[in-house]
Design a protein around this motif. Structure first.
Motif, mmCIF file in Angstrom:
data_model
loop_
_atom_site.group_PDB
_atom_site.id
_atom_site.type_symbol
_atom_site.label_atom_id
_atom_site.label_comp_id
_atom_site.label_asym_id
_atom_site.label_seq_id
_atom_site.Cartn_x
_atom_site.Cartn_y
_atom_site.Cartn_z
ATOM 1 N N ALA A 88 -3.303 20.972 15.160
ATOM 2 C CA ALA A 88 -2.910 21.671 13.938
ATOM 3 C C ALA A 88 -1.389 21.782 13.840
ATOM 4 N N GLU A 89 -0.744 22.063 14.964
ATOM 5 C CA GLU A 89 0.714 22.149 14.966
ATOM 6 C C GLU A 89 1.332 20.790 14.653
ATOM 7 N N ALA A 90 0.745 19.727 15.215
ATOM 8 C CA ALA A 90 1.245 18.380 14.938
ATOM 9 C C ALA A 90 1.084 18.020 13.472
ATOM 10 N N ALA A 91 -0.054 18.398 12.884
ATOM 11 C CA ALA A 91 -0.270 18.124 11.466
ATOM 12 C C ALA A 91 0.780 18.830 10.616
ATOM 13 N N ARG A 92 1.089 20.063 10.990
ATOM 14 C CA ARG A 92 2.071 20.837 10.224
ATOM 15 C C ARG A 92 3.463 20.231 10.327
ATOM 16 N N THR A 93 3.875 19.871 11.534
ATOM 17 C CA THR A 93 5.242 19.392 11.732
ATOM 18 C C THR A 93 5.430 17.930 11.329
ATOM 19 N N LEU A 94 4.367 17.129 11.452
ATOM 20 C CA LEU A 94 4.497 15.696 11.173
ATOM 21 C C LEU A 94 4.026 15.308 9.777
ATOM 22 N N GLY A 95 3.345 16.217 9.083
ATOM 23 C CA GLY A 95 2.992 15.952 7.703
ATOM 24 C C GLY A 95 1.620 15.360 7.462
ATOM 25 N N PHE A 96 0.688 15.546 8.397
ATOM 26 C CA PHE A 96 -0.681 15.068 8.195
ATOM 27 C C PHE A 96 -1.485 16.094 7.398
ATOM 28 N N ALA A 97 -2.430 15.594 6.606
ATOM 29 C CA ALA A 97 -3.253 16.477 5.794
ATOM 30 C C ALA A 97 -4.283 17.222 6.633
ATOM 31 N N LYS A 98 -4.794 16.584 7.693
ATOM 32 C CA LYS A 98 -5.849 17.164 8.502
ATOM 33 C C LYS A 98 -5.539 16.997 9.983
ATOM 34 N N SER A 99 -6.288 17.736 10.812
ATOM 35 C CA SER A 99 -6.111 17.642 12.260
ATOM 36 C C SER A 99 -7.451 17.799 12.956
ATOM 37 N N SER A 100 -7.499 17.339 14.213
ATOM 38 C CA SER A 100 -8.736 17.425 14.985
ATOM 39 C C SER A 100 -8.418 17.327 16.473
ATOM 40 N N SER A 101 -9.270 17.942 17.290
ATOM 41 C CA SER A 101 -9.166 17.787 18.740
ATOM 42 C C SER A 101 -10.119 16.712 19.242
ATOM 43 N N ASP A 102 -10.828 16.062 18.339
ATOM 44 C CA ASP A 102 -11.804 15.027 18.690
ATOM 45 C C ASP A 102 -11.407 13.705 18.047
ATOM 46 N N TRP A 103 -10.855 12.781 18.859
ATOM 47 C CA TRP A 103 -10.406 11.512 18.294
ATOM 48 C C TRP A 103 -11.557 10.711 17.687
ATOM 49 N N LYS A 104 -12.761 10.917 18.184
ATOM 50 C CA LYS A 104 -13.909 10.172 17.663
ATOM 51 C C LYS A 104 -14.199 10.528 16.207
ATOM 52 N N SER A 105 -13.814 11.721 15.801
ATOM 53 C CA SER A 105 -14.025 12.100 14.406
ATOM 54 C C SER A 105 -13.142 11.280 13.470
ATOM 55 N N TYR A 112 0.833 -1.200 0.000
ATOM 56 C CA TYR A 112 0.000 0.000 0.000
ATOM 57 C C TYR A 112 0.869 1.252 0.000
ATOM 58 N N GLU A 113 0.268 2.339 -0.427
ATOM 59 C CA GLU A 113 0.846 3.661 -0.205
ATOM 60 C C GLU A 113 0.315 4.174 1.130
ATOM 61 N N LEU A 114 1.206 4.476 2.057
ATOM 62 C CA LEU A 114 0.788 4.942 3.374
ATOM 63 C C LEU A 114 0.571 6.449 3.345
ATOM 64 N N VAL A 115 -0.605 6.863 3.774
ATOM 65 C CA VAL A 115 -0.980 8.275 3.730
ATOM 66 C C VAL A 115 -1.266 8.772 5.143
ATOM 67 N N LEU A 116 -0.570 9.810 5.565
ATOM 68 C CA LEU A 116 -0.825 10.435 6.868
ATOM 69 C C LEU A 116 -2.038 11.340 6.717
ATOM 70 N N HIS A 117 -3.198 10.824 7.094
ATOM 71 C CA HIS A 117 -4.466 11.477 6.780
ATOM 72 C C HIS A 117 -4.847 12.536 7.818
ATOM 73 N N THR A 118 -5.063 12.092 9.088
ATOM 74 C CA THR A 118 -5.524 13.014 10.132
ATOM 75 C C THR A 118 -4.846 12.687 11.455
ATOM 76 N N VAL A 119 -4.517 13.727 12.195
ATOM 77 C CA VAL A 119 -3.931 13.561 13.520
ATOM 78 C C VAL A 119 -4.826 14.232 14.560
ATOM 79 N N ALA A 120 -4.965 13.597 15.720
ATOM 80 C CA ALA A 120 -5.790 14.141 16.797
ATOM 81 C C ALA A 120 -4.940 14.378 18.033
ATOM 82 N N ASP A 121 -5.194 15.518 18.686
ATOM 83 C CA ASP A 121 -4.550 15.815 19.970
ATOM 84 C C ASP A 121 -5.564 16.519 20.863
#
Length: 375
Positions: free
Chosen positions: A53-70, A37-46
């Protein structure tokens, strides 16, 4: 398009030490291995939108959220990767399994053996793949050691010694953390779990244990000007009896002053012995009792291309793998299992087994007797 790979989209929960390590592993794995597979860093939650948002920027995720359930609810995400505090693993994993996601969870799988069993059962029912983060087992020299033991190069195995010791809790004024929470903390659960996983990886099932645990630092700063009582162990030891007839011992400590990463084992047989330390984890020391008397002594085996998959990282022996490389190896195995190319390397059932051993030692320490770990 010819050669185009199906995407495997990752949703990461938690961006601390292990969260970053997982990201390094995902990034390296698809550069080093020919993954299906091609591994895609899709969304990160904190915890907050800003942190995520900072984690997405520094780690390379396309999206971010404060709600892990999303992340769990997002149909575009294929794998939920959990590196949140231990007490949160169960809720997150069960939600992800219910949603039909593959789940990658850092150790320990759960805070109790009962919870781990429920999670393993849910994974079987969901028909998805799971992985628990025990990446020390991915060291090519661990596989070599196991092959040597199984191949009879050490003869009949007589005894085993294992230890995982660090000093990140040695300071009595370091604050109370989630690792000190009675619901799922303690040195045995945090570090001893690695030592137990290694022992069974090398020698097979542990049948009985006799444990002893100690809380050395009675209280720690609570962050509000007071102190909070510590109920979990700072140091635990256990005697072991293996199904193959060998006996052994194990120690876990997070107050071992001066130790940054001591994950060691010693195996003694009738024909030879093996000694390993994580502090020099590209080396395995082997003693061959069949050598001539004047030539006997431990000799160093250095990791190299002959010890797969070392050669995929470096063509030269002795140049060494690193901690994050082991996580890439772990991820490659997990991804291969998702593709149906191999069984789960260390799935939720394996994580459940480690938690069973931890609780058996804890129960033994409380009751002052040998405790069976099987049946």
């Amino acid at each position: 398009m010819p050669g185009h790979k199906t995407q495997l989209r990752i949703g990461l929960i938690g961006t601390g030490f292990m969260g970053k390590t997982h990201v390094f592993g995902f990034t390296a794995a698809q550069r080093v291995f020919d993954l299906p597979y091609e591994l895609v860093l899709h969304t990160v939650a904190d915890r907050t939108d800003e942190l995520a948002a900072e984690a997405a920027r520094t780690l390379g995720f396309a999206k971010s959220s404060s709600d892990w359930k999303s992340l769990v609810a997002d149909p575009d995400i294929d794998v939920i990767d959990i590196t949140a505090p231990n007490a949160l693993h169960k809720e997150m994993a069960l939600a992800a399994l219910t949603a039909g996601k593959h789940v990658y969870c850092e150790k320990p799988l759960a805070t109790t053996a009962g919870d781990a069993a429920q999670m393993a059962q849910a994974a079987r029912a969901a028909g998805v793949c799971t992985q628990v983060g025990f990446n020390y087992l991915c060291n090519p020299l661990f596989s070599l050691a196991r092959d040597m033991i199984r191949g009879g190069e050490l003869g009949e195995i007589r005894s085993y010694r294992g230890i995982h010791a660090e000093d990140y809790m040695a300071d009595a004024e370091s604050p109370f953390t989630f690792r000190h929470d009675p619901a799922g903390g303690g040195a045995l659960a945090d570090l001893g779990s690695h030592a137990l996983a290694t022992a069974e990886f090398l020698l097979g099932p542990i049948e009985r244990v006799q444990g002893d645990s100690a809380t050395v630092i009675a209280s720690r700063p609570d962050g509000r000007g007071g102190r909070r009582q510590v109920e979990v162990d700072d140091l635990s030891r256990a005697f072991l009896r293996f199904a193959n007839g060998a006996s052994g011992s194990l120690e876990a400590s997070w107050i071992a002053t001066g130790r940054k990463m001591q994950h060691d084992f010693e195996v003694y047989g009738t024909k030879g012995a093996l000694v390993f330390t994580q502090e020099r984890f590209n080396e395995l020391n082997f003693y061959d009792a069949t050598d001539k008397q004047a030539r006997r002594g431990f000799r160093r085996i250095e990791a190299g291309p002959d010890h797969a998959p070392y050669g995929l990282f470096c063509v030269a022996p002795g140049h060494q793998l690193g901690f994050n490389d082991l996580k890439a190896v772990e991820i490659a195995g997990f991804v291969a299992a998702i593709a149906g190319k191999q069984p789960e390397p260390f799935g939720f059932r394996s994580g459940q087994r480690v938690q069973q051993l931890v609780e058996a030692i804890q129960r033994s320490a409380t009751e002052g007797r040998w405790v069976n770990t099987v049946g």
